[in-house]
Scaffold this motif. Sequence first.
Motif, PDB file in Angstrom:
ATOM      1  N   ARG A  41       2.104  -1.713  13.761  1.00 15.33           N
ATOM      2  CA  ARG A  41       0.822  -0.910  13.678  1.00 15.33           C
ATOM      3  C   ARG A  41       0.560  -0.620  12.603  1.00 15.33           C
ATOM      4  NH1 ARG A  41       2.213   4.337  11.730  1.00 15.33           N
ATOM      5  NH2 ARG A  41       3.967   5.131  12.690  1.00 15.33           N
ATOM      6  N   ALA A  42      -0.499  -0.342  11.760  1.00 17.50           N
ATOM      7  CA  ALA A  42      -0.332   0.454  10.490  1.00 17.50           C
ATOM      8  C   ALA A  42       0.025   1.184   9.918  1.00 17.50           C
ATOM      9  CB  ALA A  42      -2.006   0.252  10.482  1.00 17.50           C
ATOM     10  N   LEU A  43       0.697   1.058   9.291  1.00 13.24           N
ATOM     11  CA  LEU A  43       1.646   2.069   8.460  1.00 13.24           C
ATOM     12  C   LEU A  43       0.783   2.658   7.143  1.00 13.24           C
ATOM     13  CD1 LEU A  43       4.516  -0.107   5.933  1.00 13.24           C
ATOM     14  CD2 LEU A  43       2.785  -0.933   6.400  1.00 13.24           C
ATOM     15  N   SER A  44       2.057   3.508   7.259  1.00 11.14           N
ATOM     16  CA  SER A  44       1.469   4.852   5.364  1.00 11.14           C
ATOM     17  C   SER A  44       2.150   4.748   4.716  1.00 11.14           C
ATOM     18  CB  SER A  44       1.161   6.219   6.262  1.00 11.14           C
ATOM     19  OG  SER A  44       2.712   7.053   6.748  1.00 11.14           O
ATOM     20  N   ASN A  45       2.405   5.390   3.311  1.00  8.68           N
ATOM     21  CA  ASN A  45       3.579   5.767   2.665  1.00  8.68           C
ATOM     22  C   ASN A  45       4.557   6.517   3.406  1.00  8.68           C
ATOM     23  OD1 ASN A  45       2.299   4.426   0.002  1.00  8.68           O
ATOM     24  ND2 ASN A  45       1.215   5.801  -0.063  1.00  8.68           N
ATOM     25  N   GLN A  46       3.684   7.701   4.311  1.00 14.51           N
ATOM     26  CA  GLN A  46       5.228   8.050   4.664  1.00 14.51           C
ATOM     27  C   GLN A  46       6.553   7.287   5.787  1.00 14.51           C
ATOM     28  OE1 GLN A  46       6.145  11.205   4.134  1.00 14.51           O
ATOM     29  NE2 GLN A  46       7.792  11.418   5.247  1.00 14.51           N
ATOM     30  N   GLU A  87       3.865   9.162  -5.636  1.00 16.19           N
ATOM     31  CA  GLU A  87       5.370   8.249  -5.868  1.00 16.19           C
ATOM     32  C   GLU A  87       5.767   8.465  -5.416  1.00 16.19           C
ATOM     33  OE1 GLU A  87       5.802  10.070 -10.265  1.00 16.19           O
ATOM     34  OE2 GLU A  87       6.552  11.672  -8.935  1.00 16.19           O
ATOM     35  N   LEU A  88       7.280   7.724  -5.070  1.00 14.44           N
ATOM     36  CA  LEU A  88       8.642   7.409  -4.310  1.00 14.44           C
ATOM     37  C   LEU A  88       8.876   8.091  -5.480  1.00 14.44           C
ATOM     38  CD1 LEU A  88       8.568   5.689  -2.019  1.00 14.44           C
ATOM     39  CD2 LEU A  88       9.652   3.906  -3.511  1.00 14.44           C
ATOM     40  N   GLY A  89      10.579   8.577  -5.004  1.00 12.91           N
ATOM     41  CA  GLY A  89      11.208   9.458  -4.956  1.00 12.91           C
ATOM     42  C   GLY A  89      12.766   9.471  -3.996  1.00 12.91           C
ATOM     43  N   GLU A 138      11.560   9.878   0.177  1.00  9.01           N
ATOM     44  CA  GLU A 138      10.297  10.270  -0.520  1.00  9.01           C
ATOM     45  C   GLU A 138       9.571  10.000  -0.894  1.00  9.01           C
ATOM     46  OE1 GLU A 138      10.860  14.765  -1.146  1.00  9.01           O
ATOM     47  OE2 GLU A 138      12.128  15.200   0.563  1.00  9.01           O
ATOM     48  N   TRP A 139       7.955  10.540  -0.457  1.00  8.26           N
ATOM     49  CA  TRP A 139       6.538  10.033  -0.926  1.00  8.26           C
ATOM     50  C   TRP A 139       5.984  11.447  -0.944  1.00  8.26           C
ATOM     51  CZ3 TRP A 139       4.254   6.055  -3.374  1.00  8.26           C
ATOM     52  CH2 TRP A 139       3.058   6.470  -3.342  1.00  8.26           C
ATOM     53  N   CYS A 140       5.555  11.495  -2.853  1.00  2.00           N
ATOM     54  CA  CYS A 140       4.615  12.923  -2.820  1.00  2.00           C
ATOM     55  C   CYS A 140       3.347  11.915  -3.350  1.00  2.00           C
ATOM     56  CB  CYS A 140       5.561  13.278  -4.892  1.00  2.00           C
ATOM     57  SG  CYS A 140       4.408  14.585  -5.199  1.00  2.00           S
ATOM     58  N   ASN A 142      10.126   6.969   5.778  1.00  2.00           N
ATOM     59  CA  ASN A 142      11.229   7.239   7.055  1.00  2.00           C
ATOM     60  C   ASN A 142      11.259   5.555   6.954  1.00  2.00           C
ATOM     61  OD1 ASN A 142      10.311   9.610   7.414  1.00  2.00           O
ATOM     62  ND2 ASN A 142       7.954   8.551   8.876  1.00  2.00           N
ATOM     63  N   PHE A 143      11.453   4.376   6.991  1.00  2.00           N
ATOM     64  CA  PHE A 143      12.002   3.925   7.559  1.00  2.00           C
ATOM     65  C   PHE A 143      12.947   3.507   5.971  1.00  2.00           C
ATOM     66  CE2 PHE A 143      12.631  -1.229   5.984  1.00  2.00           C
ATOM     67  CZ  PHE A 143      13.277  -1.929   6.710  1.00  2.00           C
ATOM     68  N   LEU A 144      12.891   3.517   5.157  1.00  3.52           N
ATOM     69  CA  LEU A 144      14.072   3.456   3.852  1.00  3.52           C
ATOM     70  C   LEU A 144      14.670   4.369   4.134  1.00  3.52           C
ATOM     71  CD1 LEU A 144      11.792   2.477   0.612  1.00  3.52           C
ATOM     72  CD2 LEU A 144      13.713   0.673   2.033  1.00  3.52           C
TER      73      LEU A 144
END
Length: 406
Positions: free
Chosen positions: A190-195, A246-248, A239-241, A199-201
């Motif tokens: 499905r279409a994905l979000s940054n979250q 930004e990614l962290g 985590e995504w802020c 979660n995948f990583l």
Amino acid sequence: MGLHFNAKKCAALHIDGSKRDLVQGTGFQIQGEPVIPLAEGQAYQHLGTPTGFRVRQTPEDTIQEILQDATKIDASLLAPWQKINALNTFLIPHISFTLRGSAVAKVPLNKVDKIIRKLVKKWLFLPQRASHELVYITYRHGGANVPRMGDLCDVAVITHAFCLLTCPDATVRNIAANPLRDATEKQISRALSNQDITNFLSGSFDGEFGRDEHDIASLWSRTRNATCRLGKHIGCRWEWCEERQELGVRVPQIRSDDNTIVTPSARGLLERTLKATIHSLYVETLKHKPDPGKAFDLTSKWDASNHFLAGGGFTRFADWQFIHRARLNCVPLNGAVHHGNRDKRCRKCGYSNESSLPHVLCSCKPHSRAWQLRHNAIQNRLVTAIAPRLGDISVNCTIPGTDSQL
């Protein structure tokens, strides 16, 4: 620029996805000289890593060379602490560098870890049954500072992925981010979000992330597995802020409830932060073990207690052969054997429990002369260290102005 290529040391790989035979034997030239074309399954040794089409990237030859070098260090005439230092100075960085550019299988790494751990315990004069944690923790905490190969691999994969995704160069970031988004979309369909990406990583297997029919081997699947493994031990996760877009990577602190979030601006600190947290985990694990934890809880608190580990300063070979076994309660005494019905009485004075630290070193009466000599040696060392200008020094007498017998 005046650079010249050595065609004999170069190789070419030509892949055409539109043909049945994907790898083409096309001849390329560089500076008028032919370059060796690679066939399918044929590898080129690049920075210690076999590279090619459908080639296992595990550097078997490089790993074997490292193990041979470790065996040579073991057979050398170096002092035990010098052998550990040579291992940390030359071989561990070699392994770490190789892991940065390779998809190394876990089985060869576990074999390397087992052999190196066995050698380090031999250099520490420890039995093989002794706690593994002492090998992995830092010098300042009383260990050999030799990292576990599995941890080293997981940290290298996570750090490499984070550096690609947060690279200051936009082209590099896009080249890394696009296949990551594709891998995540194939996983959840499905279409994905940054979250969803975080979660995948982070190795989530909840709901749609638990399906494995769309999972393909790539840098991102390795990153996911590495984060999942480390997450079970130290609780790290991606985590995504939303506020800063930004990614962290969140790395919990073992000794407190605080968390360290490594952001793109501090990307160079991620490897150090992960390694420090892993070391803290091994320290706390060793402290909570009933046998070695009692002494180790004290000796790990101050750097001065472990000053001799890195360079062997002020340490005799007899001291080195004894101290690590004593700290882990591995001295072959009657009271240290926990299985069977062996007589635990002291073979010198008949005390009910011949334990290494409490009784033999401090309470066994036949050794009272050794107590006195040890006490006097420490006392004299303190006397020497005190500057005369501080006043008179009283030794083996009642402290002036008191009635105490101490």
